[in-house]
Design an enzyme around this catalytic site. Structure first.
Site, short mmCIF file in Angstrom:
data_model
loop_
_atom_site.label_atom_id
_atom_site.label_comp_id
_atom_site.label_asym_id
_atom_site.label_seq_id
_atom_site.Cartn_x
_atom_site.Cartn_y
_atom_site.Cartn_z
N TYR A 1 4.38 0.91 -10.24
CA TYR A 1 2.99 1.35 -10.06
C TYR A 1 2.75 2.66 -10.83
O TYR A 1 1.78 2.77 -11.59
CB TYR A 1 2.71 1.56 -8.57
CG TYR A 1 1.33 2.09 -8.25
CD1 TYR A 1 0.24 1.22 -8.16
CD2 TYR A 1 1.10 3.44 -8.01
CE1 TYR A 1 -1.03 1.68 -7.84
CE2 TYR A 1 -0.16 3.91 -7.69
CZ TYR A 1 -1.23 3.03 -7.61
OH TYR A 1 -2.49 3.51 -7.31
N SER B 1 -4.76 7.04 -11.21
CA SER B 1 -4.21 7.63 -9.98
C SER B 1 -3.66 9.00 -10.30
O SER B 1 -3.30 9.29 -11.46
CB SER B 1 -3.07 6.74 -9.47
OG SER B 1 -2.33 7.40 -8.47
N1 NAP Z 1 -5.86 4.61 -1.99
C1 NAP Z 1 -5.20 5.47 -2.71
O1 NAP Z 1 -4.52 6.36 -2.17
C2 NAP Z 1 -5.29 5.41 -4.22
C3 NAP Z 1 -4.88 6.55 -4.94
C4 NAP Z 1 -4.95 6.52 -6.32
C5 NAP Z 1 -5.43 5.39 -6.98
N2 NAP Z 1 -5.82 4.32 -6.25
C6 NAP Z 1 -6.31 3.15 -7.01
O2 NAP Z 1 -7.62 2.84 -6.59
C7 NAP Z 1 -7.86 1.44 -6.79
C8 NAP Z 1 -8.39 0.84 -5.51
O3 NAP Z 1 -7.38 0.98 -4.51
P1 NAP Z 1 -7.69 0.99 -2.94
O4 NAP Z 1 -6.87 2.05 -2.36
O5 NAP Z 1 -9.14 0.96 -2.72
O6 NAP Z 1 -7.00 -0.40 -2.55
P2 NAP Z 1 -7.43 -1.57 -1.57
O7 NAP Z 1 -8.22 -1.07 -0.42
O8 NAP Z 1 -6.18 -2.34 -1.31
O9 NAP Z 1 -8.41 -2.45 -2.47
C9 NAP Z 1 -7.92 -3.14 -3.61
C10 NAP Z 1 -9.00 -4.07 -4.10
O10 NAP Z 1 -8.51 -4.73 -5.27
C11 NAP Z 1 -8.66 -6.15 -5.10
N3 NAP Z 1 -7.60 -6.81 -5.86
C12 NAP Z 1 -6.27 -6.62 -5.79
N4 NAP Z 1 -5.65 -7.39 -6.69
C13 NAP Z 1 -6.62 -8.08 -7.36
C14 NAP Z 1 -6.62 -9.05 -8.39
N5 NAP Z 1 -5.48 -9.46 -8.95
N6 NAP Z 1 -7.81 -9.53 -8.81
C15 NAP Z 1 -8.98 -9.12 -8.27
N7 NAP Z 1 -9.03 -8.20 -7.28
C16 NAP Z 1 -7.87 -7.71 -6.83
C17 NAP Z 1 -8.60 -6.36 -3.57
O11 NAP Z 1 -9.27 -7.54 -3.14
P3 NAP Z 1 -8.47 -8.93 -2.89
O12 NAP Z 1 -7.24 -8.59 -2.13
O13 NAP Z 1 -9.44 -9.79 -2.16
O14 NAP Z 1 -8.20 -9.45 -4.25
C18 NAP Z 1 -9.39 -5.15 -3.10
O15 NAP Z 1 -10.78 -5.38 -3.19
C19 NAP Z 1 -6.53 0.84 -7.25
O16 NAP Z 1 -6.54 0.71 -8.65
C20 NAP Z 1 -5.51 1.88 -6.80
O17 NAP Z 1 -4.37 1.85 -7.60
C21 NAP Z 1 -5.77 4.29 -4.89
#
Ligand code: NAP
Length: 264
Positions: A151, A138
């Site tokens: 986080y 991130s």
């Molecule tokens: N969106 C942002 O602004 C942002 C910025 C920087 C970095 N990121 C990073 O990008 C990545 C994806 O984030 P996102 O924004 O796309 O979030 P998201 O839409 O909430 O998706 C998260 C995904 O992770 C899965 N997940 C969560 N906990 C899990 C576990 N213990 N085991 C298996 N699957 C799990 C969820 O599915 P289930 O709930 O079905 O398990 C979902 O498919 C993360 O690592 C996040 O930290 C996001």
């Protein structure tokens, strides 16, 4: 890097960035395997990617990682790319009332999970002519957001670990990549309940665009992919670390505090 004809396992591939990675990598003629916990989300992904293979798996559980490894490598022996993407983010007030069990949830999911996945899958990936590991960190790996302290610490740890892994695997067939997204339009961001971090804010990147930019950089063998604000933030935080820390935390922290932490 060749971005076609790979067999790719994406953890957390049912939502947000993981789902968009799955869609765009599928369009580029790769075989896509995704994990997630929620069976409804796993079922729904077939609407976007009919031939996707889904695995219900909680990657914060070490036993589940070992079971996932057995199934995936038996069913898809050509697996050559692992994207550690699943993540959770909370706003937390560090007031000593969260409890010993729950305080480390992001360390477990966002840091230990990729470390364990790599420990499990690395010997297998080493047997491939060319393999790739991508860790999703991130922008907050470079500058912490105080309202999400665990986080931010987990992502900073993942950034550090990924650098070490890249050095250790330098002479192998396994390429190590870090994807450090900026704030991106996904359910994770929506669930934070921030007024300012929405799709109208120019610092927030559309998920489709963020992934497109990331894959372009991946094709050009960029080791640390920093789309949009992530690149600016990393550079600025080197030259003016105190200023950047204040800037990141000025408006967003108070906004999130109102939304999720409650006034005390
Ligand atoms: N969106 C942002 O602004 C942002 C910025 C920087 C970095 N990121 C990073 O990008 C990545 C994806 O984030 P996102 O924004 O796309 O979030 P998201 O839409 O909430 O998706 C998260 C995904 O992770 C899965 N997940 C969560 N906990 C899990 C576990 N213990 N085991 C298996 N699957 C799990 C969820 O599915 P289930 O709930 O079905 O398990 C979902 O498919 C993360 O690592 C996040 O930290 C996001």
């Amino acid at each position: 890097m060749k971005l076609s004809a790979n067999t790719i396992l994406i953890t957390g591939g049912t939502s947000g960035i993981g789902l968009e990675l799955a869609k765009q990598l599928h369009q580029r003629q790769n075989t896509i395997l995704v994990t997630g916990r929620d069976p409804n989300k796993l079922r729904a992904i077939h609407e976007h990617i009919p031939r996707v293979q889904t695995y219900q798996s909680d990657v914060s559980d070490p036993a589940a990682i070992a079971a996932l490894y057995e199934r995936v490598t038996n069913e898809f022996p050509d697996l050559n790319m692992l994207i550690n993407n699943a993540g959770v983010m909370r706003t937390l007030r560090l007031n000593g009332r969260i409890g010993l069990q729950d305080i480390g949830r992001e360390i477990e999911v966002d840091l230990l999970r990729p470390v364990r996945m790599i420990e499990q899958f690395l010997p297998f990936l080493k047997t491939k002519p060319h393999a790739t590991i991508i860790n999703t960190s991130s922008l907050l790996a470079f500058v912490p957001l105080a309202s999400s302290p665990i986080y931010s610490a987990a992502k900073a740890g993942l950034h550090s670990y990924t650098q070490s892994l890249r050095i250790q695997l330098h002479d192998t067939n396994v390429t190590v990549i870090e994807l450090a997204p900026p704030a991106t339009t996904t359910p994770l961001l929506e669930n934070l309940g921030s007024d300012s971090l929405n799709s109208k804010n120019p610092i927030v990147m559309n998920v489709e665009k963020m992934v497109r930019v990331a894959l372009e950089q991946l094709e050009h063998d960029t080791a640390e992919i920093r789309p949009g604000m992530s690149n600016i933030m990393k550079l600025m935080s080197r030259f003016a670390p105190t200023f950047m820390l204040k800037q990141v935390n000025k408006s967003i922290t108070s906004d999130l505090a109102k939304a999720n932490l409650g006034e005390e």
